[in-house]
Design an enzyme around this catalytic site. Structure first.
Site, PDB file in Angstrom:
ATOM      1  N   GLU A  63       0.841  -1.209   0.000  1.00  0.00           N
ATOM      2  CA  GLU A  63       0.000   0.000   0.000  1.00  0.00           C
ATOM      3  C   GLU A  63       0.865   1.244   0.000  1.00  0.00           C
ATOM      4  OE1 GLU A  63      -1.996  -0.398   3.834  1.00  0.00           O
ATOM      5  OE2 GLU A  63      -0.364   0.683   4.818  1.00  0.00           O
ATOM      6  N   HIS A  65       0.270   5.785   1.052  1.00  0.00           N
ATOM      7  CA  HIS A  65      -0.614   6.822   1.597  1.00  0.00           C
ATOM      8  C   HIS A  65       0.208   8.058   1.880  1.00  0.00           C
ATOM      9  CE1 HIS A  65       1.254   4.877   5.002  1.00  0.00           C
ATOM     10  NE2 HIS A  65       0.553   3.774   4.810  1.00  0.00           N
ATOM     11  N   HIS A  69       5.092   6.521   8.172  1.00  0.00           N
ATOM     12  CA  HIS A  69       5.286   5.518   9.220  1.00  0.00           C
ATOM     13  C   HIS A  69       6.698   5.657   9.781  1.00  0.00           C
ATOM     14  CE1 HIS A  69       1.653   3.373   8.336  1.00  0.00           C
ATOM     15  NE2 HIS A  69       2.079   2.764   7.248  1.00  0.00           N
ATOM     16  N   HIS A 103       4.892   0.325   0.135  1.00  0.00           N
ATOM     17  CA  HIS A 103       5.606  -0.404   1.185  1.00  0.00           C
ATOM     18  C   HIS A 103       4.897  -1.700   1.555  1.00  0.00           C
ATOM     19  CE1 HIS A 103       2.801   2.355   3.187  1.00  0.00           C
ATOM     20  NE2 HIS A 103       2.741   1.491   4.179  1.00  0.00           N
ATOM     21  N   CYS A 117       5.071   0.749  15.183  1.00  0.00           N
ATOM     22  CA  CYS A 117       4.815   1.670  14.077  1.00  0.00           C
ATOM     23  C   CYS A 117       4.069   2.883  14.612  1.00  0.00           C
ATOM     24  CB  CYS A 117       3.996   0.987  12.988  1.00  0.00           C
ATOM     25  SG  CYS A 117       3.607   2.081  11.602  1.00  0.00           S
TER      26      CYS A 117
END
Ligand code: MN
Length: 156
Positions: A63, A65, A69, A103, A117
């Site tokens: 995914e 975004h 992270h 990732h 995370c």
């Protein structure tokens, strides 16, 4: 929500009064054998700290975004894709996933991969790769060999 002041570490990947949750609430996102624990989440703190554990052979969703992270490997062994790089990771490696970097985290076949995370409390929804994106990612042989887009296994 605010929780107890102290939650003791109980065992590998387990803390007192921290429940094990499904990795994602989104059934459309493919992943295999991943659990999620929310360690810290407080309205006065604009981030959340989670612990994920990928069982041997499992993987998180491929995914990307806008949100970032900040990852600290805690347990086991595995490999990660971030952007165009595939790297082996072990405790206590740090992994930063920048905005819009594709990732994925994979545990080795014979070891779990546990990691902390940190994310923004308010964050955008992950985007999944479409067929054209997958084809483009697979132009790199190392990425082609690494990525997994299957799912459907148990969550823990
Ligand atoms: Mn992500």
């Amino acid at each position: 929500m605010s929780g107890p002041i102290l939650r003791r570490y109980a065992a590998a990947g387990a803390w007192d009064e921290v429940e094990v949750r499904a990795y994602k609430n989104d059934d459309a996102a493919p992943y295999r054998d991943v659990t999620r624990r929310v360690l810290f989440e407080h309205p006065e703190l604009a981030c959340a700290l989670r612990y994920f554990e990928v069982a041997p052979g499992g993987h998180t969703t491929l995914e990307r975004h806008r949100h970032v992270h900040a990852v600290v490997i805690q347990r086991g062994r595995g490999r990660v894709l971030v952007g165009s790089r595939v790297e082996a990771v072990a405790p206590f490696d740090l992994v930063e996933v920048p905005p819009l970097a594709w990732h994925q985290f994979r545990a080795d076949a014979d070891a779990p991969l546990g990691f902390l995370c940190m994310v923004n409390a308010q964050r955008d929804r992950p985007e999944l790769p479409d067929a054209a994106t997958l084809a483009r990612l697979r132009e790199d042989p190392a990425i082609a060999a690494f990525i997994r887009v299957d799912g459907g296994a148990a969550t823990g």
